[in-house]
Motif scaffolding. Structure first.
Motif, PDB file in Angstrom:
ATOM      1  N   VAL A 126      67.174   3.167 -90.112  1.00 29.04           N
ATOM      2  CA  VAL A 126      68.729   1.592 -90.127  1.00 29.04           C
ATOM      3  C   VAL A 126      68.823   1.620 -91.674  1.00 29.04           C
ATOM      4  N   ILE A 127      70.117   1.565 -91.697  1.00 35.23           N
ATOM      5  CA  ILE A 127      70.452   1.347 -92.974  1.00 35.23           C
ATOM      6  C   ILE A 127      70.282  -0.096 -92.489  1.00 35.23           C
ATOM      7  N   LEU A 132      73.278  -6.822 -92.119  1.00 35.23           N
ATOM      8  CA  LEU A 132      73.475  -5.673 -91.032  1.00 35.23           C
ATOM      9  C   LEU A 132      72.718  -4.722 -91.025  1.00 35.23           C
ATOM     10  N   ARG A 133      72.496  -4.661 -89.796  1.00 35.79           N
ATOM     11  CA  ARG A 133      71.597  -3.263 -89.269  1.00 35.79           C
ATOM     12  C   ARG A 133      72.023  -1.806 -88.557  1.00 35.79           C
ATOM     13  N   LEU A 134      72.505  -0.595 -89.634  1.00 26.51           N
ATOM     14  CA  LEU A 134      73.022   0.617 -89.488  1.00 26.51           C
ATOM     15  C   LEU A 134      72.520   1.199 -88.330  1.00 26.51           C
ATOM     16  N   LEU A 158      82.556   2.703 -92.941  1.00 30.23           N
ATOM     17  CA  LEU A 158      81.334   1.380 -93.284  1.00 30.23           C
ATOM     18  C   LEU A 158      80.195   2.907 -93.785  1.00 30.23           C
ATOM     19  N   GLN A 159      79.528   3.465 -93.307  1.00 36.40           N
ATOM     20  CA  GLN A 159      78.642   4.210 -93.935  1.00 36.40           C
ATOM     21  C   GLN A 159      78.366   4.630 -95.372  1.00 36.40           C
ATOM     22  N   ILE A 162      78.223   1.347 -97.682  1.00 35.04           N
ATOM     23  CA  ILE A 162      77.596   1.207 -97.526  1.00 35.04           C
ATOM     24  C   ILE A 162      75.310   1.672 -98.250  1.00 35.04           C
ATOM     25  N   GLU A 163      75.964   3.446 -97.686  1.00 30.47           N
ATOM     26  CA  GLU A 163      75.235   4.044 -98.479  1.00 30.47           C
ATOM     27  C   GLU A 163      75.306   3.559-100.305  1.00 30.47           C
ATOM     28  N   HIS A 164      76.252   3.443-100.424  1.00 30.36           N
ATOM     29  CA  HIS A 164      76.072   2.863-102.171  1.00 30.36           C
ATOM     30  C   HIS A 164      77.241   1.577-102.236  1.00 30.36           C
TER      31      HIS A 164
END
Lengths: 226, 459
Positions: A126-127, A132-134, A158-159, A162-164
């Protein structure tokens, strides 16, 4: 997440492309090593699913070439040769993971998610960012106790952001992650998806950097008056 | 008799025995001659001795004069037989009167009266006699012995020779048996080396220390090992290949099945189901080719007693593939020149033709036509398959008949890399030639050219 699938069997190749699409990946397929080299040279992929026995050589050769040039591209070997010593030689040649044929589509998707996650330096499935929990496995999220569902493309954007979290991604960079070669890029789709995401997450969650692209706002930005 | 050891033993024993026997016979014969000569000389000397004693005695012959013969020198080596006593002496006057006779002498005149040797039978015994005639004294001195005595003497000598032979022969037999065993030891060692091997050990036998007679056999065995090893290697790579190759289409089928199960919309599901059908067709073709390959490999080692018409085989193959051609909207055209040509190798020819024709159908685009022809070129028979597909690329051409070789183009139609290798293997086994060449006006022209009387060449 955009993947390159190197597999010469047309039925399996189609199945991987469609099946991984169902799990939220964008997949491009090639059938030979030569095409794989061309694709890797021209586009940006998050990972590669690589068959070993290809018409014009061994997938292990491509793997060795990539590792020799210092590429850290995550690569999952997908092959009929799945004896222990085959797996050992595949992993030792620089593969990140190994899956024998025939395989379970869901397992392949899970392994690819895990492989890409490790690439980003995360251990958790989970990110979390800024409340926000993705969850990439289910392409869903939670914010302030509220469950959210995303379309495949919304989730991919979104991913990617959120990764950077600090990095700015341009519109073409996002488009490349969204579309495979066969798909036609529609103009202003990225804007439409960003709009939908802001509706779900709150206006300030994604910032527009004028003339450059988009990025996520950091926790420090939270207190700012909207 | 299947044992070399026993055969050698008996041959050696019989040969040695025969040599011994002839030696004994020869010795007996020469002994008889020699003994005869010695005894004859004694008779002569004894007669002359008796005559000279009578002469020294003034010509007077007393009744016991004949007993003087007992003074004659004894024979050497007479052993227990007292042959000296066996001499008989008679002294006859010219008037026919017996003047003196030694003890045991018969009353009749033994000799014929002339100087020299003579033989006479008296009372069932044959006497050998030397007569010495002394004209001055007017007497005939006759000294004799019996042939029976002579035979006994010869037998004694012969038995003296045979006795050790009887003792030695079993000893010799034992020696021969032992020698044969030792001589054949390398064979035993070879047998041990072979019987001690596990079935998987096909390493060559060492022949550097083997006797030169065994070397050709060891070389032949090593050659056989090499061939069996090659065959086993081929089978192993074939099995591994088959297993691996079947896993990929299975993976495709499973993936498509999971997509069909997961898909939310009917479009995706229908497409996945269509892909499953396609995958099953392709897998079916691959399995058929694997079976063809095995059938061709097996047919190479066997011959069929009955022959089939070449035209009929081609027509059957065209018939078989009509369904595939129809599904792909390909027109199959069969052209056969009238020929009586027949072959006993239908098991090789049919798979070869089927794979060529199937390749041509799959390579052709919809609506195209594929031609299958049987023509005569002089003495030779020519089967050709012509299509208007893309043809074999020049880069692939040198390799297409290699087993498991898949050209870059074959991946799109899912070729297994088996079809043309099956054709090439079958054609080679039939003693024919396979020609693959670009066809004028586009496409590929594949030809199988066979000799008029098909001959089998070893694989």
């Amino acid at each position: 997440m955009r993947l390159l699938i190197v597999e010469d069997d047309p039925v399996l190749s189609d199945g991987l492309s469609v099946g991984l699409g169902l799990s939220g990946f964008t997949a491009d397929t090639v059938g030979t090593l030569a095409d794989a080299r061309a694709a890797l040279g021209s586009s940006d992929f998050a990972g590669v699913v690589l068959d070993i026995m290809l018409p014009d050589g061994s997938g292990l050769d491509l793997l060795a070439e990539l590792r020799k040039t210092g590429s850290r591209l995550p690569i999952l070997l997908l092959t009929a040769r799945d004896q222990v010593h085959d797996r050992i030689s595949g992993l030792d040649a620089g593969a990140d993971d190994y899956l024998g044929k025939p395989f379970d589509l869901q397992e392949l998707a899970a392994r690819l998610r895990a492989m890409l996650r490790r690439q980003e330096g995360r251990a958790s499935a989970v990110i979390e960012w800024n409340g926000l929990r993705l969850c990439p496995a289910t392409q869903s999220g939670q914010i302030r106790g509220k469950n959210l569902r995303f379309s495949r493309r919304e989730f991919t954007i979104l991913q990617s952001l959120i990764e950077h979290p600090g990095r700015i991604l341009s519109k073409p960079q996002l488009e490349e992650r969204l579309y495979g070669w066969q798909e036609e890029v529609e103009s202003n789709t990225v804007e439409v998806h960003i709009h939908h995401l802001r509706n779900k997450l709150g206006r300030e969650f994604i910032q527009t950097v004028r003339g450059i692209g988009y990025r996520l706002s950091g926790p420090a930005d939270e207190g700012r008056p909207q | 008799m299947n044992s070399i050891r026993r055969r050698l033993f008996i041959i050696l024993l019989v040969a040695t025995g025969a040599i011994w026997l002839s030696a004994v016979l020869w010795i007996q014969h020469s002994t008889r001659t020699e003994v005869g000569n010695v005894l004859d000389r004694r008779l002569q000397e004894s007669a002359q001795m008796v005559a000279s004693l009578i002469e020294r005695n003034g010509g007077i012959v007393g009744p016991d004069t004949a007993a003087l013969v007992d003074e004659a020198p004894a024979l050497p080596d007479t052993g227990q037989h007292d042959f000296a006593r066996q001499l008989i002496c008679q002294v006859w006057g010219f008037d026919g009167q017996l003047k003196s006779g030694s003890s045991g002498a018969p009353p009749v005149q033994l000799g014929d009266g002339h100087e020299g040797f003579s033989e006479r039978e008296v009372d069932g015994e044959i006497w050998r006699v030397y007569s010495h005639v002394d004209e001055e004294l007017g007497i005939r001195v006759m000294v004799g012995d019996t042939l029976g005595m002579r035979d006994r003497l010869v037998h004694g000598v012969a038995i003296g020779l045979l006795a050790p032979a009887v003792l030695i022969l079993p000893l010799l037999a034992a020696l021969i048996w032992f020698a044969v065993r030792r001589g054949l030891e390398p064979l035993d060692k070879l047998a041990d080396a072979l019987s001690g091997r596990p079935a998987t050990d096909l390493s060559p036998l060492k022949n550097s220390r083997a006797p030169s007679e065994l070397r050709p056999m060891i070389d032949a065995l090593n050659g056989l090992f090499r061939r069996v090893d090659g065959l086993r290697e081929r089978e192993r790579s074939f099995t591994a290949f088959a297993a691996h190759e079947l896993k990929t289409p299975l993976a495709g089928l499973k993936t498509q099945a999971q997509i069909a199960a997961l898909a939310q919309d009917t479009g995706t599901r229908d497409k996945a189901l269509a892909q499953i059908t396609r995958g099953v067709d392709r897998t079916d073709r691959m399995v058929r080719q694997l079976l063809d390959m095995t059938a061709v490999d097996n047919a190479i080692d066997s011959t069929q007693p009955s022959t089939q018409s070449g035209a009929r085989i081609l027509a059957d193959v065209v018939d078989e593939l009509a369904g595939l051609a129809q599904a792909r909207d390909i027109a199959l055209q069969l052209k056969t020149e009238p020929t009586e040509w027949r072959t006993a190798q239908a098991a090789l020819l049919a798979p070869a033709l089927r794979n060529l024709l199937e390749n041509a159908i799959i390579a052709s685009s919809r609506g195209a036509s594929v031609e299958a022809q049987l023509t005569r070129d002089g003495e030779k028979i020519c089967f050709s398959v012509l299509d208007r597909g893309p043809g074999i690329s020049e880069a692939d051409r040198p390799h297409v008949t290699e087993r498991f070789y898949r050209g870059a183009a074959s991946s799109s139609d899912g070729g297994s890399g088996l079809g043309l290798s099956i054709v090439a293997t079958a054609v080679k086994a039939m003693g024919g030639e396979l020609h693959l060449a670009p066809r004028k006006g586009g496409g590929e022209r594949a030809e199988i050219i066979l000799p008029p009387a098909p001959s089998v060449t070893p694989f």
